[in-house]
Design an enzyme around this catalytic site. Structure first.
Site, PDB file in Angstrom:
ATOM      1  N   ASP A 179       0.840  -1.203   0.000  1.00  0.00           N
ATOM      2  CA  ASP A 179       0.000   0.000   0.000  1.00  0.00           C
ATOM      3  C   ASP A 179       0.876   1.255   0.000  1.00  0.00           C
ATOM      4  O   ASP A 179       2.075   1.212   0.323  1.00  0.00           O
ATOM      5  CB  ASP A 179      -0.880  -0.041   1.262  1.00  0.00           C
ATOM      6  CG  ASP A 179      -2.186   0.702   1.094  1.00  0.00           C
ATOM      7  OD1 ASP A 179      -2.316   1.496   0.152  1.00  0.00           O
ATOM      8  OD2 ASP A 179      -3.083   0.499   1.951  1.00  0.00           O
ATOM      9  N   ASP A 203     -10.757   1.643  -3.357  1.00  0.00           N
ATOM     10  CA  ASP A 203     -11.270   1.305  -2.027  1.00  0.00           C
ATOM     11  C   ASP A 203     -12.788   1.260  -2.036  1.00  0.00           C
ATOM     12  O   ASP A 203     -13.403   0.954  -1.018  1.00  0.00           O
ATOM     13  CB  ASP A 203     -10.816   2.353  -1.007  1.00  0.00           C
ATOM     14  CG  ASP A 203      -9.457   2.008  -0.425  1.00  0.00           C
ATOM     15  OD1 ASP A 203      -8.949   0.920  -0.734  1.00  0.00           O
ATOM     16  OD2 ASP A 203      -8.921   2.819   0.341  1.00  0.00           O
TER      17      ASP A 203
HETATM   18  C1  DGJ Z   1      -5.796   1.799   2.009  1.00  0.00           C
HETATM   19  C2  DGJ Z   1      -6.141   0.617   1.154  1.00  0.00           C
HETATM   20  O1  DGJ Z   1      -6.568   1.038  -0.098  1.00  0.00           O
HETATM   21  C3  DGJ Z   1      -7.192  -0.216   1.883  1.00  0.00           C
HETATM   22  O2  DGJ Z   1      -7.617  -1.271   1.082  1.00  0.00           O
HETATM   23  C4  DGJ Z   1      -6.618  -0.702   3.185  1.00  0.00           C
HETATM   24  O3  DGJ Z   1      -5.574  -1.603   2.933  1.00  0.00           O
HETATM   25  C5  DGJ Z   1      -6.141   0.462   4.015  1.00  0.00           C
HETATM   26  N1  DGJ Z   1      -5.268   1.327   3.283  1.00  0.00           N
HETATM   27  C6  DGJ Z   1      -5.434  -0.019   5.248  1.00  0.00           C
HETATM   28  O4  DGJ Z   1      -4.900   1.003   5.980  1.00  0.00           O
END
Ligand code: DGJ
Length: 696
Positions: free
Chosen positions: A435, A500
């Site tokens: 990430d 997300d």
């Molecule tokens: C942002 C990501 O896009 C999410 O899917 C998740 O992993 C969160 N970060 C976790 O902090």
């Protein structure tokens, strides 16, 4: 003139000016000689006595009136308008390397033009002066566009709303985008298309260009006063970010371009083919996964996670991914980033009990990391505050309570590499969700100069080294959802987290945009909970399933809240995905043009023996009955059996009857399916139907 023949289009390169110029890029032609004489331009009043070519790096000193491809200078502003002379060239198959030099400015330019499924162009500038530094402000790649292509398709976005298409007329002047976020970005994806008026998925001449780069970038679509059009893409350099000492070079990222004479769908299939041709492209079936994020967030508890894993296995998942919250002091998003050691508080007996449970259920185990970041509240920051990518003397702005870690510092790089290596070496981990959740803001490296360029290269090195040490581990590129979707990160990762947003309605548009660059097997698509966490909308499983099926399927939902019937229903969707997976993940992605109230797309087998098509009603329309869906691109001579694929809990729309073929299936030729189309039943808004096509 050099004539390069790609898999689907030809490229003609003029070498006579020093910097190579792509003078033709389009449908296969008989000979390059035609291009020279047929496209010879007359001189006109009011313009210089020679016409500057739209070369790969157009030169102001040659009279080019648009944005020069090379911007830079030496001390006191000298050598700011270089002009290159031919040096030599080398042709190896369809790969052309052209060297040019400017003996006055002591610069050398080496351009590589490679044509296969895509046209891939990059160029490298070398400071050939024996003692003087050259300050580079920008080096971009320019591609000419035929004047008839007068419409642009660009993309905008934000967190949870990535890759939104925008159509604009491209009459005069310029349209540009600049990304300074230190990642590919939600807001300005490095992808754009130009086409003939009204171009669609199956009609019109189209070109597309993408910058394969995961840092800052700029693109420009410009029409010169003399009518010529060009696209220009490259890295965006901050002031002083790149200075070349004698003998040093700067190479641009690859610009990856496509051409099609029959619309957007086939143009974008070429981007997919390029990714599928990567030696590291994952060939085994993409494991269906369950991700813990929206199920438990930071609330890690072994019994809860085991329970979730049991249910993941029960619905047919093949991979269980432990998201954020397992390490350091990370009990919420205020602390812990940088400390990649298992938290004794969250996992008192380490990760082994959970991993053993997951693998004992026959699933792979995956884990979340965010290695480019550090929280001020972390052991790492307390020990090495100087490793943050900040500008000394100013209070650094935080993003999600965190700072960027300067990976271009060898000690920081080695530290993170060591921790990740240890994590992967000590545990049975098959998948890493990588990430990146904050922008670079005034991010200076250890020398005080802007550091995004070096950071981006360090990120690539880190990924490459980890892959070398742990070749079996797949990596996902995630950045607050889909802020890092590009072909360069995909040279070292195995899928992107598209967004997300797990709201199926939003996902229809997001995934359609992403499908213009990335094939389905690399596009993470999850079934979220009934009430989407990021929008509050509610959708039934049928719609959520029909939407997520068309990617690399996952589930991000607290399966512990489901009864047996619902778990069976989820298992049914997973089983359907597995059945269709060979087609979905190896076939040709097709999109259909519809009214904005609908979204229609699918995947056809490359040999056109099978297909799966999805049709969604996004909103209500004046008529309850949708227009017949035309299905171009099948084998015209073959006959197909078209059947409705029922999804769990699918509910009929507001019609008194359904088309008479709905229950029994329909048999029709590919030609008739394109020309006549198919009447679909009425649908409630925010619902979809799936069709399966088999050649008889
Ligand atoms: C942002 C990501 O896009 C999410 O899917 C998740 O992993 C969160 N970060 C976790 O902090």
């Amino acid at each position: 003139m050099i004539h390069l023949r790609g898999a689907a289009f030809d490229v003609v390169v003029d070498l006579s000016h020093g910097v190579p110029a792509i003078v033709y890029w389009g449908a296969p032609i008989d000979g390059p000689a035609t291009v020279t004489s047929a496209l010879d331009r007359p001189l006109v009043f009011g313009l210089p006595d020679q016409i500057a070519p739209v070369s790969v790096v157009p030169e102001h000193a040659a009279g080019f009136t648009g944005r020069p491809g090379l911007l830079g200078h030496r001390r006191r502003g000298t050598h700011w308008a270089p002009r290159f002379e031919p040096l030599d060239h080398h042709l190896d198959g369809n790969r052309l390397v052209v060297a040019a030099h400017d003996p006055v400015a002591a610069l050398r330019l080496t351009t590589t033009i490679d044509v296969a499924d895509c046209l891939v162009v990059s160029t490298e500038l070398t400071n050939a002066h024996e003692s003087d530094r050259y300050l580079l402000d920008g080096l971009t790649v320019t591609l000419p566009v035929a004047e008839q292509l007068d419409e642009l398709l660009t993309f905008s976005g934000r967190w949870t709303r990535e890759l939104q298409p925008e159509r604009t007329s491209w009459a005069h002047g310029a349209m540009t985008a600049e990304n300074r976020r230190g990642r590919t970005s939600h807001e300005t994806p490095s992808l754009l298309f130009a086409g003939t008026t009204g171009f669609g998925e199956w009609g019109g001449e189209v070109v597309g260009a993408h910058l394969a780069w995961s840092g800052n970038h700029t693109w420009l679509a410009d029409r010169l006063g003399d009518g010529r059009r060009y696209l220009q893409l490259g890295e965006l350099l901050h002031p002083g970010e790149c200075s070349l000492e004698p003998g040093e070079s700067y190479r641009t990222p690859d610009v990856v371009a496509v051409w099609s004479g029959d619309g957007l769908t086939s143009a974008t299939q070429r981007f997919h083919r390029r990714l599928r041709a990567r030696p590291e492209h994952p060939e085994r079936p993409r494991p269906v996964l369950v991700n813990t994020w929206e199920a438990v967030y930071f609330d890690h508890d072994l019994d809860t996670l085991r329970d979730l894993a049991d249910r993941a296995a029960r619905v047919g998942a093949e991979r269980f991914v432990l998201d954020d919250g397992w390490f350091g002091s990370r009990r919420d998003d205020t602390s812990g980033l940088g400390d990649w050691v298992v938290s004794p508080e969250a996992h008192p007996h380490g990760l082994a009990p959970l991993i053993e449970h997951v693998t004992g259920l026959g699933m792979e185990f995956g884990i979340w990391v965010e290695p480019e970041m550090v929280n001020p509240d972390s052991d790492l920051y307390r020990a090495h505050p100087e490793w943050a990518l900040v500008t000394d003397g100013y209070e650094p702005p935080l993003g999600r309570n965190q700072l960027v870690l300067d990976l271009a510092r060898p000690e920081a790089f080695e530290h993170v590499l060591g921790q990740l290596d240890e994590l992967l070496g000590a545990h049975d981990i098959s998948f890493v969700k990588w990430d990146m959740n904050r922008d670079h803001i005034a991010g200076s490296g250890s020398d005080g100069a802007a550091g995004t360029h070096d950071q981006t290269l360090a990120l690539y090195r880190l990924l490459d080294e980890l892959r070398r040490r742990h070749p079996g581990v797949e990596i996902e590129s995630c950045s607050s959802g889909g802020a890092r979707i590009d072909h360069e990160i995909l040279r070292r990762t195995d899928r992107v987290w598209t967004s997300d947003c797990n709201d199926a309605l939003e996902r229809q548009t997001i995934q359609r945009g992403a499908s213009m660059l990335v094939p389905p097997e690399l596009m993470g698509a999850h079934i979220g909970p009934q009430r989407a966490h990021t929008t509050g909308r509610r959708h039934g499983l049928a719609f959520r399933g029909a939407t997520a099926l068309f990617g690399h399927l996952g589930i991000e939902w607290d399966l512990r809240s489901l009864g047996d019937d619902d778990l069976d229903a989820v298992a049914e969707v997973v089983a359907l995905h597995k059945r269709l997976r060979p087609l979905l993940h190896h076939g040709d992605v097709v999109r259909f043009d519809t009214d904005d109230a609908f979204v229609a797309h699918g995947v056809y087998a490359p040999n056109r023996t099978e297909g799966v098509v999805s049709f969604t009603r996004m909103a209500t329309t004046a008529s309850l009955t949708p227009p017949p869906l035309r299905l171009p691109g099948l084998d015209q001579e073959r006959t197909y059996r078209v059947e409705h694929v029922a999804l769990p809990y699918e509910r009929p729309g507001p019609g008194r009857t359904r088309p008479n073929w709905w229950e029994t299936g329909l048999v029709a030729t590919g030609r008739d399916l394109e020309r006549v189309g198919l009447q679909l039943p009425t649908l409630h808004p925010e619902t979809a139907v799936l069709l399966h096509l088999t050649a008889t």
